[in-house]
Every structure is written in C-alpha cells, then in structure tokens.
Design an enzyme around this catalytic site. Sequence first.
Site, short mmCIF file in Angstrom:
data_model
loop_
_atom_site.label_atom_id
_atom_site.label_comp_id
_atom_site.label_asym_id
_atom_site.label_seq_id
_atom_site.Cartn_x
_atom_site.Cartn_y
_atom_site.Cartn_z
CE LYS A 15 -3.62 -2.61 1.06
NZ LYS A 15 -4.13 -3.28 -0.10
CB THR A 62 8.69 -4.56 2.55
OG1 THR A 62 7.94 -5.34 3.47
CG2 THR A 62 8.31 -4.94 1.13
CE LYS A 66 10.76 -4.58 6.75
NZ LYS A 66 9.87 -4.44 7.92
N GLY A 129 10.55 -12.35 15.87
CA GLY A 129 11.07 -12.28 14.51
C GLY A 129 11.54 -10.87 14.18
N GLY A 130 11.65 -10.59 12.89
CA GLY A 130 12.14 -9.29 12.44
C GLY A 130 11.30 -8.13 12.93
CB ALA A 131 7.64 -7.57 13.07
CG ASN A 151 9.24 -16.48 19.51
OD1 ASN A 151 8.26 -16.15 18.86
ND2 ASN A 151 10.28 -17.10 18.96
NE ARG A 152 6.15 -21.31 16.44
CZ ARG A 152 5.76 -21.27 15.18
NH1 ARG A 152 4.55 -21.70 14.87
NH2 ARG A 152 6.53 -20.79 14.23
CB THR A 153 11.56 -20.69 18.80
OG1 THR A 153 10.73 -21.26 17.79
CG2 THR A 153 12.89 -21.40 18.87
P1 NDP Z 1 9.27 -13.46 11.01
O1 NDP Z 1 9.06 -14.55 10.04
O2 NDP Z 1 10.61 -12.84 11.17
O3 NDP Z 1 8.83 -13.96 12.49
C1 NDP Z 1 7.60 -14.62 12.69
C2 NDP Z 1 7.32 -14.72 14.18
O4 NDP Z 1 6.00 -15.26 14.32
C3 NDP Z 1 8.25 -15.64 14.95
O5 NDP Z 1 8.42 -15.14 16.25
C4 NDP Z 1 7.45 -16.97 14.96
O6 NDP Z 1 7.78 -17.81 16.07
C5 NDP Z 1 6.07 -16.43 15.15
N1 NDP Z 1 4.99 -17.33 14.71
C6 NDP Z 1 4.62 -17.64 13.44
N2 NDP Z 1 3.55 -18.44 13.45
C7 NDP Z 1 3.22 -18.65 14.76
C8 NDP Z 1 2.20 -19.39 15.41
N3 NDP Z 1 1.29 -20.09 14.73
N4 NDP Z 1 2.16 -19.36 16.76
C9 NDP Z 1 3.07 -18.65 17.46
N5 NDP Z 1 4.07 -17.93 16.90
C10 NDP Z 1 4.14 -17.94 15.56
O7 NDP Z 1 8.18 -12.34 10.62
P2 NDP Z 1 8.22 -10.79 11.00
O8 NDP Z 1 8.60 -10.67 12.44
O9 NDP Z 1 9.02 -10.04 10.01
O10 NDP Z 1 6.71 -10.34 10.77
C11 NDP Z 1 5.68 -10.79 11.63
C12 NDP Z 1 4.38 -10.15 11.25
O11 NDP Z 1 4.39 -8.75 11.47
C13 NDP Z 1 4.03 -10.35 9.77
O12 NDP Z 1 2.76 -10.93 9.71
C14 NDP Z 1 4.01 -8.97 9.17
O13 NDP Z 1 2.97 -8.82 8.25
C15 NDP Z 1 3.76 -8.08 10.40
N6 NDP Z 1 4.36 -6.75 10.24
C16 NDP Z 1 3.52 -5.67 10.18
C17 NDP Z 1 4.04 -4.41 10.02
C18 NDP Z 1 3.10 -3.25 9.96
O14 NDP Z 1 3.52 -2.16 9.55
N7 NDP Z 1 1.87 -3.41 10.38
C19 NDP Z 1 5.48 -4.16 9.90
C20 NDP Z 1 6.29 -5.37 9.99
C21 NDP Z 1 5.72 -6.62 10.13
P3 NDP Z 1 9.03 -18.85 15.98
O15 NDP Z 1 10.27 -18.01 16.22
O16 NDP Z 1 8.79 -19.82 17.05
O17 NDP Z 1 9.00 -19.44 14.60
#
Ligand code: NDP
Length: 276
Positions: A15, A62, A66, A129-131, A151-153
């Site tokens: 967007k 994005t 990043k 994660g990254g966010a 966190n799950r992990t």
């Molecule tokens: P990553 O892939 O780096 O990290 C994903 C995270 O989600 C990890 O901590 C992972 O845990 C966890 N996870 C995934 N699935 C599950 C589940 N079913 N149950 C529990 N934990 C889960 O992604 P990002 O951190 O980069 O992004 C995360 C979200 O944030 C995305 O959906 C993105 O769209 C959103 N975002 C929104 C922004 C905005 O401006 N609104 C900006 C940036 C991101 P594990 O480590 O255990 O795998």
Amino acid sequence: MDKYAVFGNPIAQSKSPQIHQAFAAQCNAQLSYQKILAPKHGFTQALTEFFSDPCAKGCNVTLPFKQQAADWVDQLSDSARLAGAVNTIIRLPDGSFAGDNTDGAGLVNDILAHAVAVKGKRILLIGAGGAARGVIAPLLAQQPSALVIVNRTKTKAIELASLVESANLSAMSFDELPAQRPFDVIINSTSASLDNQLPPINDDVLAQANAAYDMVYGNKPTVFMCHCQELGVPVVMDGLGMLVGQAAESFRLWRGCKPYTTAVLTDLRQALKSEQ
Ligand code: NDP
C-alpha cells in the site's frame, strides 16, 4: 521529479505508493513512488540500478530484503542497528546512503494515538522475529515498567532480549507467563494471524490486558483481534496504523515534512474494506 520506491518480493500487495502519494499531496510535493519487485537473489543490484538515477532520493524496503538493506547502506541509525534491519534508505547530500528502521516509531505512535499509555506500563511482546526486533528500542524508549518478550521458540526470545541492556526487558516461554501479574498492553508481532492461528497464549493473560495490538491487518479484524474482543479487552488494534505511521516517519526522513496520518489511515481503511 524526486523518485522513491518500495522494494520487496512479493510486492504487489504493498500500500506504500498510495500512502506516499497522499503524503506528497499534503506537503504540496511532486514525486514518483513505485513498487519494485526485486529478484530474490538480485536485491542489491536492483537497488544500485535504482539509485544510479540522481533523482532517486530514497526508498523503502520490505520482506525479505530488510537485513540485506542494512548491509548495503553506509551508515545505520540506532534503531536500524539494533533491529539489524532497514526499512528506509535515504540518499544523503554527500551521495552516501543512510539506513533507518521506522517500524518501531510507527507502532509506538499508533498505540499512543489510541490513547493507550506505554510509560510505566507492563508490556508483553509476542513473537521474536524481524518485526519484534524492530520495535524493542522504540518501546523501551517509552519507559514501560516491564517489557517481556514471549515466543514459541524460547531461545529466539532470549537472544532478542540479550541484544539490549535494560533491567526492564526479559524473555520467557508462553507457559512461564505469570497470570497473577497482568500486562497492560499485549502486542502480537507474530505472523500467526496470516494463517488464521492464535499464538499459544493463555486466555487469562489476554483477558486481563487493557489493550491488544496485532501487527497484522486486513479487510476484517484478525483472529487475534476477534479473540481479544471476545475476552473483553477494551482496546483492540490492528497494524494498519503502524504501516501508515512507519511510512510517515520515512517521508519525514526523506523530505523533512512530517505528514498527518489520520485522514490517510481512514482512506486506506476504507479502501481495504472494499477489497475481497
Ligand atoms: P518473522 O518470520 O521474522 O517472524 C515470525 C514470528 O512469528 C516468529 O516469532 C514466529 O515464532 C512467530 N509465529 C509464526 N507463526 C506462529 C504461530 N502459529 N504461533 C506462534 N508464533 C508464531 O516475521 P516478522 O517478524 O518479520 O513479521 C511478523 C508479522 O508482522 C508479519 O505478519 C508482518 O505482516 C507483520 N508486520 C507488520 C508491520 C506493519 O507495519 N503493520 C510491519 C512489519 C511486520 P518462531 O520463532 O517460534 O517461529
């Protein structure tokens, strides 16, 4: 005309062009802002090509680029260094490139805009994660009484918490969360909502929160938001405001003009609702 762009893969869903054109209109600026689909293994080449045009003044970055963007720039802001990730590149007057991470500012400004306090409050950040990484420093800058990463992990949460020295920052697993010490604000930074899943957090913990935030957004409330609403959490927010907020911060870094976000967010929400 000054040129800007957002690089990602995929990028069709972005967007950012709409948001930045709305900001440009507010600031009486003429600029172009395009989406660039960079090949998975050709991001830096695409970036170099883009900036070979002297009209190219900056870009957003994005997923999944990043981290590579952080390696490419000549200098990093504190938030980008801590995040290890850059979402905003700025061409400086001397021709070098600065990298910043505005995601955290976008999140914090959106939470505060909902009249939800962070200062002195107990904050729970779900996900590592990254966010999550991008928002730790801006959240701590608001001086919460505690910021807990879950966190799950679990090892990833511990690793993330170890990056910043702060007595108020800690990490734990879901089953270690203390139900008897409620959190004021719970932020879901996981991607679980994209798969219609809930993070494995106890309802007792969620139900005691004053506010819940899901970084994911869509044309309807996420599964996490619906669940929090059902549990009676008074303020439930999605990540659309964070998206607009991080863009406003990028725009300010590029052009020195801080756009208003409210009307842009309202229009974007409206447009999103009409999407299938
Ligand atoms: P990553 O892939 O780096 O990290 C994903 C995270 O989600 C990890 O901590 C992972 O845990 C966890 N996870 C995934 N699935 C599950 C589940 N079913 N149950 C529990 N934990 C889960 O992604 P990002 O951190 O980069 O992004 C995360 C979200 O944030 C995305 O959906 C993105 O769209 C959103 N975002 C929104 C922004 C905005 O401006 N609104 C900006 C940036 C991101 P594990 O480590 O255990 O795998």
